[in-house]
Write an enzyme that holds these catalytic residues in place. Sequence first.
Site, PDB file in Angstrom:
ATOM      1  CG  ASP A  72      22.152 -19.906 -10.537  1.00  0.00           C
ATOM      2  OD1 ASP A  72      21.975 -21.114 -10.339  1.00  0.00           O
ATOM      3  OD2 ASP A  72      21.755 -19.310 -11.564  1.00  0.00           O
ATOM      4  CD  GLU A  82      17.660 -24.030 -11.537  1.00  0.00           C
ATOM      5  OE1 GLU A  82      18.555 -24.334 -10.743  1.00  0.00           O
ATOM      6  OE2 GLU A  82      17.852 -23.867 -12.752  1.00  0.00           O
ATOM      7  CB  THR A 124      22.131 -29.174 -13.756  1.00  0.00           C
ATOM      8  OG1 THR A 124      21.429 -28.698 -12.607  1.00  0.00           O
ATOM      9  CG2 THR A 124      21.436 -30.415 -14.282  1.00  0.00           C
TER      10      THR A 124
HETATM   11  C1  IPD Z   1      24.053 -22.615 -13.697  1.00  0.00           C
HETATM   12  C2  IPD Z   1      25.456 -22.649 -13.182  1.00  0.00           C
HETATM   13  C3  IPD Z   1      26.406 -22.138 -14.240  1.00  0.00           C
HETATM   14  C4  IPD Z   1      26.043 -20.759 -14.698  1.00  0.00           C
HETATM   15  C5  IPD Z   1      24.591 -20.687 -15.139  1.00  0.00           C
HETATM   16  C6  IPD Z   1      23.690 -21.207 -14.033  1.00  0.00           C
HETATM   17  P1  IPD Z   1      22.360 -24.497 -12.826  1.00  0.00           P
HETATM   18  O1  IPD Z   1      23.148 -23.073 -12.726  1.00  0.00           O
HETATM   19  O2  IPD Z   1      25.568 -21.867 -12.018  1.00  0.00           O
HETATM   20  O3  IPD Z   1      27.715 -22.051 -13.747  1.00  0.00           O
HETATM   21  O4  IPD Z   1      26.848 -20.406 -15.783  1.00  0.00           O
HETATM   22  O5  IPD Z   1      24.282 -19.329 -15.418  1.00  0.00           O
HETATM   23  O6  IPD Z   1      22.339 -21.144 -14.457  1.00  0.00           O
HETATM   24  O7  IPD Z   1      21.463 -24.390 -14.032  1.00  0.00           O
HETATM   25  O8  IPD Z   1      23.363 -25.558 -12.981  1.00  0.00           O
HETATM   26  O9  IPD Z   1      21.624 -24.521 -11.554  1.00  0.00           O
HETATM   27 CA    CA Z   2      20.125 -25.753 -10.575  1.00  0.00          CA
END
Ligand code: IPD
Ligand code: CA
Length: 282
Positions: free
Chosen positions: A222, A72, A97
Site C-alpha cells: 500500500d 498483495e 478495492t
Molecule cells: C487498503 C486501502 C485502505 C486502507 C487499508 C488498505 P486495499 O488497501 O489502502 O485505504 O485503509 O489499510 O489495506 O486492500 O484496497 O489494497
Molecule cells: Ca489491493
Amino acid sequence: MEDIWQSAMDHAVAVARKAGQVVREAAGVVRADAVMVKSSPIDLVTQTDQQVEKLIIGALKSQFPTHCFIGEESVSAGDDCSLTCAPTWIIDPIDGTTNFVHTFPFVAVSIGFAVDKQVEFGVVYSCLRDEMFTARRGKGAFCDGRPLRVSPRKDIRQAVVATEFGSNRDAAALDKIFASLRRVVDIPVHGVRGAGSAAINMCLVASGCVEAYYEIGIHVWDVAAGSLIVSEAGGVLMDVQGGPLDLMSRRVLATNNRNIAERLVREIDAFSVRRDDDHASS
Ligand code: IPD
Ligand code: CA
C-alpha cells in the site's frame, strides 16, 4: 553515475497505465456476488485484483526475470513476503478495492521498486482520475510530469489530516483508532479526510492537498511507492511512534514537515499489528 533504473521505471509507468485501464474498464461493472473477502468481511478482493496483479507481474518478469516480487494477491495466495537486499518489485494491483467495488473515484495501481531495502522509484496510477504519480530517488516527485511539493503550512491547527479505519475490527484496535482520531480532531485541525486508498492519501500529502496521513494496519504494497513520492516532494516519513518508517511494520505517518509529524506522534495512540514479514504460523 549512470541511472541504471530509469528504463525499469519507464517500463513500470507503461505497465501501471495498462493495468489501470483494465481496472477502469472493470469499475462499475463488478457484480455484488463477485466480491470475495480475505482477512475480514470488509477486506475485499475481486477477480480484477487477481487478474491485474498477474498482468503486472507477468509484464515486469518478462523484462526482469531475476528480480523478486511482492504482490498483495500473490502473498494472499501463500507467496513469501520478505524484503531482502535484492531488487524487489512491490505491487498493489488495486489499492482501494472497496472504492473500486463502489466506484468511489480513488483507486490506484501501486508499483514500488526497492534495492537494498531502499525504494528507488515509485509509481502510483490513480486510474479512475487518470493521474500518474511518479518519483525516482533523488530526482523529485511528479504528477503527469508536473513537479509535486508538499504543503508549506507549519501550524497543525491549519492542517488537514488524512487517515483511515482500515479493515481491522478488533475491539481493542478500534478503541485506539478512535481515541487517536478524537485527539487529532480536538487539536483542533482544519479537517480529517480519507481517500480510501493509502497510496492516494500519500499522493495527496505529496501534492500539498493534505498536510498529513497516518494509518496502522496498512501493508508494504500500500505504501512502498507512495513513501518515495512523499519524500521526493519534500515530505517526512516516520513510524507513528516516531523514528524511521519501517515498510514492513504496517504503520505509517507521512507529513509535509517534521513539526506536524512530531505533534501527531504525540496524539496517536499507537499499537502493533503482525508485521508483513512475520513468518510465524498463526
Ligand atoms: C487498503 C486501502 C485502505 C486502507 C487499508 C488498505 P486495499 O488497501 O489502502 O485505504 O485503509 O489499510 O489495506 O486492500 O484496497 O489494497
Ligand atoms: Ca489491493
